[in-house]
Design a protein around this motif. Structure first.
Motif, short mmCIF file in Angstrom:
data_model
loop_
_atom_site.label_atom_id
_atom_site.label_comp_id
_atom_site.label_asym_id
_atom_site.label_seq_id
_atom_site.Cartn_x
_atom_site.Cartn_y
_atom_site.Cartn_z
N UNK A 163 0.80 -0.98 0.02
CA UNK A 163 0.09 -0.08 0.01
C UNK A 163 0.93 1.36 -0.16
N UNK A 164 0.40 2.27 -0.63
CA UNK A 164 0.94 3.61 -0.81
C UNK A 164 0.19 4.77 -0.42
N UNK A 165 0.77 5.51 0.64
CA UNK A 165 0.04 6.82 1.03
C UNK A 165 0.87 7.99 0.54
N UNK A 166 0.09 8.80 -0.08
CA UNK A 166 0.58 10.13 -0.29
C UNK A 166 0.14 11.22 0.41
N UNK A 167 0.83 12.05 0.94
CA UNK A 167 0.36 13.08 1.74
C UNK A 167 0.70 14.41 1.13
N UNK A 168 -0.10 15.08 0.90
CA UNK A 168 0.37 16.53 0.41
C UNK A 168 -0.13 17.50 1.44
N UNK A 169 1.34 18.10 1.84
CA UNK A 169 1.20 18.90 3.11
C UNK A 169 0.86 20.47 2.27
N UNK A 170 -0.06 21.33 2.56
CA UNK A 170 -0.41 22.38 1.93
C UNK A 170 -0.83 23.58 3.00
N UNK A 171 -0.57 24.73 2.55
CA UNK A 171 -0.65 25.84 3.41
C UNK A 171 -2.30 26.19 3.83
N UNK A 172 -2.94 25.72 2.95
CA UNK A 172 -4.29 25.95 3.21
C UNK A 172 -5.12 24.72 2.77
N UNK A 173 -6.41 24.45 3.31
CA UNK A 173 -7.30 23.30 3.06
C UNK A 173 -7.89 23.23 1.88
N UNK A 174 -7.65 24.36 1.02
CA UNK A 174 -8.19 24.32 -0.38
C UNK A 174 -7.17 23.93 -1.51
N UNK A 175 -7.26 22.68 -2.20
CA UNK A 175 -6.52 22.46 -3.31
C UNK A 175 -7.19 22.36 -4.61
N UNK A 176 -6.99 23.43 -5.38
CA UNK A 176 -7.94 23.68 -6.74
C UNK A 176 -7.88 22.46 -7.38
N UNK A 177 -8.94 22.22 -8.16
CA UNK A 177 -9.53 21.23 -8.95
C UNK A 177 -8.82 19.74 -8.25
N UNK A 178 -9.08 19.72 -6.99
CA UNK A 178 -8.57 18.44 -6.36
C UNK A 178 -9.19 17.17 -7.19
N UNK A 179 -10.15 16.98 -7.36
CA UNK A 179 -10.59 15.60 -7.91
C UNK A 179 -9.80 15.29 -9.12
N UNK A 180 -9.55 16.33 -10.12
CA UNK A 180 -8.65 16.22 -11.26
C UNK A 180 -7.32 15.88 -10.83
N UNK A 181 -6.81 16.45 -9.82
CA UNK A 181 -5.54 16.27 -9.61
C UNK A 181 -5.18 14.82 -8.93
N UNK A 182 -6.45 14.51 -8.04
CA UNK A 182 -6.03 13.06 -7.51
C UNK A 182 -6.28 11.99 -8.70
N UNK A 183 -7.07 12.43 -9.76
CA UNK A 183 -7.34 11.27 -10.66
C UNK A 183 -5.99 11.22 -11.58
N UNK A 184 -5.44 12.44 -11.92
CA UNK A 184 -4.17 12.53 -12.72
C UNK A 184 -3.06 11.76 -12.05
N UNK A 185 -3.05 11.76 -10.66
CA UNK A 185 -1.92 11.40 -9.86
C UNK A 185 -2.29 9.80 -9.79
N UNK A 186 -3.35 9.25 -9.57
CA UNK A 186 -3.69 7.96 -9.45
C UNK A 186 -3.61 7.21 -11.00
N UNK A 187 -3.75 8.06 -12.06
CA UNK A 187 -3.58 7.29 -13.38
C UNK A 187 -2.15 7.23 -13.69
N UNK A 188 -1.35 7.92 -13.21
CA UNK A 188 0.16 8.05 -13.37
C UNK A 188 0.79 6.77 -12.55
N UNK A 189 0.10 6.56 -11.15
CA UNK A 189 0.43 5.53 -10.30
C UNK A 189 -0.52 4.93 -9.50
N UNK A 190 -1.05 4.03 -10.37
CA UNK A 190 -2.05 3.18 -9.99
C UNK A 190 -1.99 2.50 -8.63
N UNK A 191 -0.56 2.24 -8.23
CA UNK A 191 -0.27 1.55 -7.02
C UNK A 191 -0.90 2.47 -5.66
N UNK A 192 -1.01 3.55 -5.83
CA UNK A 192 -1.38 4.44 -4.60
C UNK A 192 -2.62 4.07 -4.15
#
Ligand code: SAH
Length: 482
Positions: A163-192
């Motif tokens: 299993x792989x956990x990715x933690x994005x440490x941000x200065x604010x709780x708002x990540x713009x286009x977060x669903x697209x970001x998550x999808x793009x990252x998972x597409x590139x690394x399905x093991x996440x």
């Protein structure tokens, strides 16, 4: 060790299977790291692995004094062992996004593409995130101006489950286009298997903030170790080198010489890994840990593993032990064995004085810093405990850190009286006094053991002394032969 600061990677616990001596000389690969000097994380670059182990043995010998020190147990393949990888994000002078480690003693980022001690999947994920920032218009955080969003990325990989956990440490709780970001990252690394947004909006040298928002998956990883399965949340401590942790724990359990009848304390227990490993061989185990996130994980882990003879307390280990030692003798549980695994700074006199008063037969001290270990062993010696044997385990190849597990045995007759070898006396009055002096100040947000929320959760896993596994079930639990 549950928390981490900039500038120095978290280094915890260390090792080689005695039966499998290190076979490869990694001098050549060690020489390949182009950022070794600037990064400073691998102090033993260019030193052959055998020499590294020898250096560590010497260091341990110098620190621990009069105790038999065994040869360090090293790794067969000492590369890419770190299951937790941090990358700080920023920009170079030309404005290009960079990620890597802080140059030692500064907050300048040394770009790192591939690291010889980190998990390679983690490095690849971090590179992908770096390449995604521009198209997602995500700015890296600037510590000086306080402008920007992405501060760090932490990746945790589970050795046994993958299993792989990715933690994005941000200065604010708002990540713009977060669903697209998550999808793009998972597409590139399905093991996440999980992605978490951690909010760190403070001007602090801590990597992680306290708030986690799950963007995908469970919000933690699960790993298997010594026959149990553990959930590990972003803010909880977990040993960074899975293979060597198994070696370390097996040695610790061997030193404890458990027969199934013992009451055992697992102090500085993290997510409960040592305690749950010991629980199969003991009557009951009590775990103590300061970090609330780790205690939550420990409670969940006990349930997950159907481990009924273990209970957890969220408290400062010294304060907990002192309170236990100060109970009238007829009210307090008799402690047979103490495992202690403090952070680099070592333990406290309050803790050790209380152990002396509780008078367990054996103490198994696990340490990631030979200097503080040496200091604490001296204090134990003066108070009627003899360090018998020390096993260094190389959990951190190429760095100058080394983990140790030490067996101490009681030499005096009673913690309250002078030991037979003329050791000092520990009295109740002394720990009442020193306790106040040594007890660390609580940070706001810490939960005391008496706080309701935790007591409620604790009650679910806590069992009455003596109500642990039956003798029959214990003998069927497959006792390890050491
Ligand atoms: N035994 C665990 C954790 C070891 S790391 C394992 O093998 O994984 C040390 C642990 O001590 C961390 O979880 C940290 O949160 C905890 N800790 C630090 N200071 C403490 C204190 N004063 N009292 C109790 N726990 C403490």
């Amino acid at each position: 060790m549950a928390t981490e600061t900039y500038g120095k990677k978290q280094r915890n616990h260390i090792t080689t299977h005695a039966s499998k001596p290190p076979v490869k000389d990694h001098k050549k690969s060690a020489d390949l790291c182009p950022v070794a000097k600037k990064c400073g994380g691998c102090q033993l670059q260019g030193v052959s692995y055998e020499k590294q182990l020898e250096k560590k043995r010497k260091l341990v010998k110098e620190c621990v004094g009069d105790v038999r020190v065994l040869s360090p147990i090293g790794m067969e393949d000492p590369l890419h062992y770190r299951n937790k990888v941090h990358a700080a994000f920023g920009r170079d002078r030309k404005g290009n996004v960079i990620s890597g480690v802080y140059e030692s003693g500064s907050h300048r980022i040394v770009p790192v593409e591939h690291c010889m001690i980190e998990d390679e999947r983690a490095d690849a994920i971090i590179a992908t995130i770096r390449s995604m920032l521009k198209s997602f218009k995500i700015k890296t955080y600037d510590e000086d101006s306080g402008y920007g969003l992405l501060r760090h990325v932490m990746v945790r990989t589970a050795h046994a489950t993958g299993e792989i956990l990715v933690v994005l440490v941000l200065a604010s709780p708002i990540l713009p286009a977060k669903n697209h970001f998550v999808k793009a990252l998972r597409d590139a690394h399905p093991q996440i298997t999980s992605i978490v947004l951690n909010v760190n909006d403070r001007n602090t040298s801590m990597v992680l903030g306290e708030r986690n928002i799950v963007l995908y998956g469970k919000g933690y990883i699960e790993d298997e170790l010594c026959g149990n399965r553990y959930r590990i949340s972003p803010n909880s401590f977990y040993q960074v080198n899975a293979l060597q942790t198994k070696v370390l724990y097996e040695k610790a359990i061997e030193y404890a010489k458990l027969t199934g009848q013992e009451t055992v304390i697992d102090a500085y227990c993290g997510i409960g890994t040592i305690g749950m490993t010991a629980a199969a061989y003991a009557k009951q185990v009590i775990g103590v840990e300061l970090n609330p996130s780790a205690v939550k994980d420990a409670i969940a882990n006990a349930k997950r593993n159907a481990c009924k003879n273990i209970s957890f307390y969220q408290d400062d280990a010294g304060a907990y032990m002192r309170n236990l030692a100060l109970l009238p003798k007829e009210e307090r549980v008799h402690v047979d064995v103490v495992f202690m695994d403090p952070p680099r700074s070592g333990s406290t006199e309050t803790f050790i004085d209380s152990v002396v008063l509780l008078a367990p037969k054996r103490v198994v001290y696990i340490s990631c810093d030979p200097h503080t270990l040496g200091r604490d062993l001296d204090y134990f010696r003066k108070n009627g405990y003899r360090p018998v044997e020390c096993q260094p385990v190389d959990m951190f190849p190429f760095t100058d850190d080394v983990e140790n597990v030490v067996l101490l045995e009681k030499t005096g007759t009673d913690g309250m009286r002078r030991g037979s070898n003329g050791t000092k006396t520990v009295t109740r009055t002394k720990i009442e006094r020193t306790g106040k002096k040594n007890e660390p100040k609580r940070k706001s947000g810490d939960v005391k053991s008496g706080d309701r929320g935790y007591q409620k959760e604790l009650r679910k896993t806590r069992t009455a002394p003596g109500s642990g596994r039956s003798k029959a079930s214990k003998s069927q639990s497959g006792k390890r032969s050491h």
